[in-house]
Write a protein that holds these residues in place. Structure first.
Motif, mmCIF file in Angstrom:
data_model
loop_
_atom_site.group_PDB
_atom_site.id
_atom_site.type_symbol
_atom_site.label_atom_id
_atom_site.label_comp_id
_atom_site.label_asym_id
_atom_site.label_seq_id
_atom_site.Cartn_x
_atom_site.Cartn_y
_atom_site.Cartn_z
ATOM 1 N N THR A 1 -4.819 10.738 -1.429
ATOM 2 C CA THR A 1 -3.537 10.598 -0.729
ATOM 3 C C THR A 1 -2.834 11.938 -0.541
ATOM 4 N N GLU A 2 -3.019 12.873 -1.463
ATOM 5 C CA GLU A 2 -2.386 14.183 -1.330
ATOM 6 C C GLU A 2 -2.946 14.923 -0.121
ATOM 7 N N LEU B 1 0.224 8.278 -7.646
ATOM 8 C CA LEU B 1 -0.659 9.378 -7.248
ATOM 9 C C LEU B 1 -1.843 8.876 -6.429
ATOM 10 N N ASP B 2 -2.584 7.883 -6.931
ATOM 11 C CA ASP B 2 -3.739 7.383 -6.172
ATOM 12 C C ASP B 2 -4.406 6.265 -6.949
ATOM 13 N N GLY C 1 7.606 8.997 -2.357
ATOM 14 C CA GLY C 1 6.668 9.637 -3.273
ATOM 15 C C GLY C 1 6.742 9.009 -4.647
ATOM 16 N N THR C 2 7.874 8.339 -4.932
ATOM 17 C CA THR C 2 7.973 7.567 -6.170
ATOM 18 C C THR C 2 7.988 6.089 -5.799
ATOM 19 N N ILE C 3 7.596 5.250 -6.757
ATOM 20 C CA ILE C 3 7.687 3.800 -6.533
ATOM 21 C C ILE C 3 8.813 3.211 -7.348
ATOM 22 N N ALA D 1 0.859 -1.183 0.000
ATOM 23 C CA ALA D 1 0.000 0.000 0.000
ATOM 24 C C ALA D 1 0.896 1.235 0.000
ATOM 25 N N TYR D 2 0.272 2.383 -0.228
ATOM 26 C CA TYR D 2 1.010 3.641 -0.324
ATOM 27 C C TYR D 2 1.640 4.001 1.020
ATOM 28 N N LEU D 3 2.925 4.390 1.002
ATOM 29 C CA LEU D 3 3.644 4.806 2.205
ATOM 30 C C LEU D 3 3.868 6.318 2.171
ATOM 31 N N PRO D 4 3.254 7.070 3.100
ATOM 32 C CA PRO D 4 3.473 8.523 3.131
ATOM 33 C C PRO D 4 4.940 8.873 3.364
ATOM 34 N N SER D 5 5.389 9.937 2.737
ATOM 35 C CA SER D 5 6.803 10.329 2.791
ATOM 36 C C SER D 5 7.278 10.580 4.220
ATOM 37 N N ASP D 6 6.442 11.251 5.027
ATOM 38 C CA ASP D 6 6.897 11.604 6.374
ATOM 39 C C ASP D 6 7.242 10.371 7.193
#
Length: 621
Positions: free
Chosen positions: A515-516, A498-499, A423-425, A372-377
């Motif tokens: 996600t943004e 992106l989403d 932010g990139t995969i 799943a998407y991992l937030p940058s922070d």
């Protein structure tokens, strides 16, 4: 074939690029390919078990393969192999066959034996899978968090005929059976075909022969150890190998088909990238590693880690039956673990838990996230607590049930590639091609423009089991899988996630990536938010436009202030950072938790459904 050699060179083919000398050349053509090049040649009929245990190769020196983090129970590589062989003798439909198993189907046009595996992570789960590979029994992994209704649905979708159930989940299984055959269910025309005489129990007590009247896995291993081994040629290739349960993020789960060719090449991708990365760094490839085993084995990510890579590299896997942050930290310290494969919610917990500072994590050399998407922070927060430091944030790979591994960040400099920051995969994995396509016109878009990621390669599924309509939906063109994800391809051919297309929120004709907005909430300078979910809700005007609504879980810092004050500050923060159409016109709600699948995917649909249900109840008052 070279791919069956006993050393790392098996993962390098004649067209494999040199990781130091070869420089990848990005371009503007619509179809772009992996910097790692194509897969090495493989036998067309290869069975994934024989990739892991080539019949002509002796076993390497023994080592602990799986360890139970709670009990310290261990299975060595040699024990694993001999147990797999014993159980496979029992499962073979053309052997003594005490369970009266039938031949498994080669594809979804046939009926036949399909064995369900219903268990939490267990040191013997991979053994069950490899025994199925070796006996050519098709199996389906089922989420251990399933309710009786969900289990009943999956048993029918996968057409499960035999069943292995962990003893702690028998009550769920028995409740599921009470729901009947499925006659009259308008949601599916597939009926329950499970034979109650083909049920096996995975027990934590190896001495037991039966539990609740069902034979145990251990009793079958003991039986098989007394049977003679009859040499036989294993078949694989395009034959059906196993079924995945899709995540169910947009409705009830579907069953995803994986053939042996898919499994073989998925297993090889990680080995190729690890081998090439080691050659680039000037170290011996595929050195022994000690791995934290928390990703669910029934899931595509866990299948790669705990099942498809057995004996391809010396990996000691310390398995957690379920996630427990302190048990995980204690295991890292006790077993000096070197690799932490995680999913985003676990990355966040480790990053933010005060317990992390109390344990010695100095042995960790690699930590990664997937599923799943991992937030940058969060990628930076956990890296700060590991030896790698914040200058090397946690990388996040990308794959789907339909194609388990598609893209991942590469070692900076390999093939001349630049760094892939959070932010990139990253770049396409070995053997993969991709396009970025306008989801409405189905025309390729130019570099730097948003579009749906389409991909092809030997890891891509043949489709959904006995569901031709759903299969047709993901293959608009032959061979090209529509991922359903909105991405952008940058000037270096990196992929920027992106989403999910289905999660894009349409506001007055403009698209908002959930996600943004979530990342913006998580990035509030006062650290109010521990988790966030954003989705579109009906604006009540009937014009197809939506309001943007957020649900947030507060951090300890956020809980120090009144809810109204926190909500106001979060709203102001979003409005200071984002365009007007991305503002939280649907409001902010503070909740105790965000529902997620076991693999970490956020269930935005559930949050919307609960919101609408409350509105409906209020309207009745």
């Amino acid at each position: 074939m070279d791919v069956l050699k006993p050393d790392y060179t098996r993962f390098l083919g004649p067209e494999s690029p040199d990781p130091v000398k070869t420089k990848y050349q990005p371009h503007a053509r619509p179809i772009f390919s992996s910097p790692y090049g194509p897969f090495p040649p493989t036998p067309p009929d290869l069975n994934v078990h024989e990739l892991c245990f080539p019949p002509q190769n002796p076993l390497p020196p023994d080592y602990p393969l799986f360890i139970n983090a709670v009990t310290d129970e261990r299975v060595t590589l040699h024990q694993f192999y001999h147990r797999v062989c014993a159980l496979a003798r029992v499962l073979q439909h053309d052997g003594p066959n005490p369970l009266k198993l039938d031949r498994s189907p080669v594809d979804d046009k046939e009926d036949g034996e399909i064995m369900g595996l219903f268990s939490r992570n267990h040191i013997h789960y991979p053994m069950l899978a490899h025994a199925c590979f070796r006996s050519e029994i098709v199996f389906g992994g089922i989420s251990p968090s399933s309710t009786p209704y969900e289990l009943w649905w999956v048993l029918r979708k996968m057409q499960i005929t035999s069943f292995v159930c962990h003893e702690t989940l028998l009550h769920v299984f028995e409740e599921a059976l009470k729901l009947g055959s499925g006659e009259g269910d308008k949601g599916s025309n597939l009926r329950l075909v499970l034979d109650p005489h083909k049920v096996i129990v995975l027990s934590d007590n190896p001495e037991l022969d039966t539990v609740s009247g069902y034979p145990t896995v251990e009793s079958l291993v003991r039986m098989g150890s007394k049977l003679p081994e009859i040499p036989r040629r294993l078949h694989g290739g395009n034959k059906l190998c196993f079924l995945f349960q899709s995540s169910g993020t947009s409705g009830l789960p579907k069953a995803m088909m994986i053939c042996h060719k898919n499994a073989v090449h998925t297993a090889m991708q990680g080995m190729i990238t690890a081998t090439q990365s080691a050659r680039f760094a000037g170290v011996e490839p595929l050195q022994p590693q000690r791995v934290l085993g928390v990703v669910p084995a029934y899931h595509s990510y866990g299948m790669i880690l705990w099942i498809l890579r057995v004996n391809l590299q010396q990996l000691t896997n310390v398995m957690l039956p379920k996630w427990d942050v302190e048990l995980a930290l204690r295991s890292i310290q006790k077993y000096k673990l070197t690799m932490l494969p995680l999913v985003p919610p676990l990355v966040r917990q480790l990053a933010q838990s005060p317990l992390t500072a109390k344990y010695d994590l100095s042995s960790v050399t690699t930590c990664s996230s997937g599923s799943a998407y991992l937030p940058s922070d969060v990628a930076y927060q956990l890296a700060e607590k590991l030896p790698q430091g914040a200058s090397h944030p946690i990388p996040s790979g990308y794959g789907l049930s339909e194609a388990a591994s598609i893209a991942s960040p590469a070692a900076p400099g390999i093939f001349g590639l630049p760094e892939s920051k959070p932010g990139t995969i990253g770049f396409l994995l070995p053997g993969m091609d991709a396009r970025v396509v306008d989801p409405d016109t189905l025309k390729d878009v130019s570099k730097g423009q948003k579009g749906e990621l389409w991909t092809r390669g030997n890891v891509v599924t043949p489709g959904y089991f006995k569901d031709p309509k759903a299969t047709a939906d993901i293959f608009s063109e032959p061979g090209w899988l529509r991922t359903g994800d909105l991405v952008m391809r940058d000037e270096d051919d990196r992929i920027i996630y992106l989403d999910r297309l289905k999660e894009m929120i349409k506001v007055k004709g403009l698209q908002v990536a959930a996600t943004e907005v979530e990342d913006t909430l998580l990035d509030h300078p006062e650290g109010f938010v521990r988790d966030a979910c954003v989705a579109g809700i009906d604006n009540g005007r009937g014009d197809g436009s939506l309001f943007v609504r957020a649900w947030v879980v507060l951090s300890a810092e956020g809980k120090k202030q009144p809810d109204e004050a926190v909500a106001r500050k979060l709203k102001e923060h979003v409005e200071s950072r984002l365009s007007r159409h991305k503002w939280l016109t649907g409001g902010i709600e503070i909740v105790d938790a965000i529902p997620r699948t076991p693999s970490g995917k956020m269930l935005r649909r559930e949050m919307r459904d609960m919101y609408y249900a409350r509105l409906k109840e209020k309207s009745k008052l």
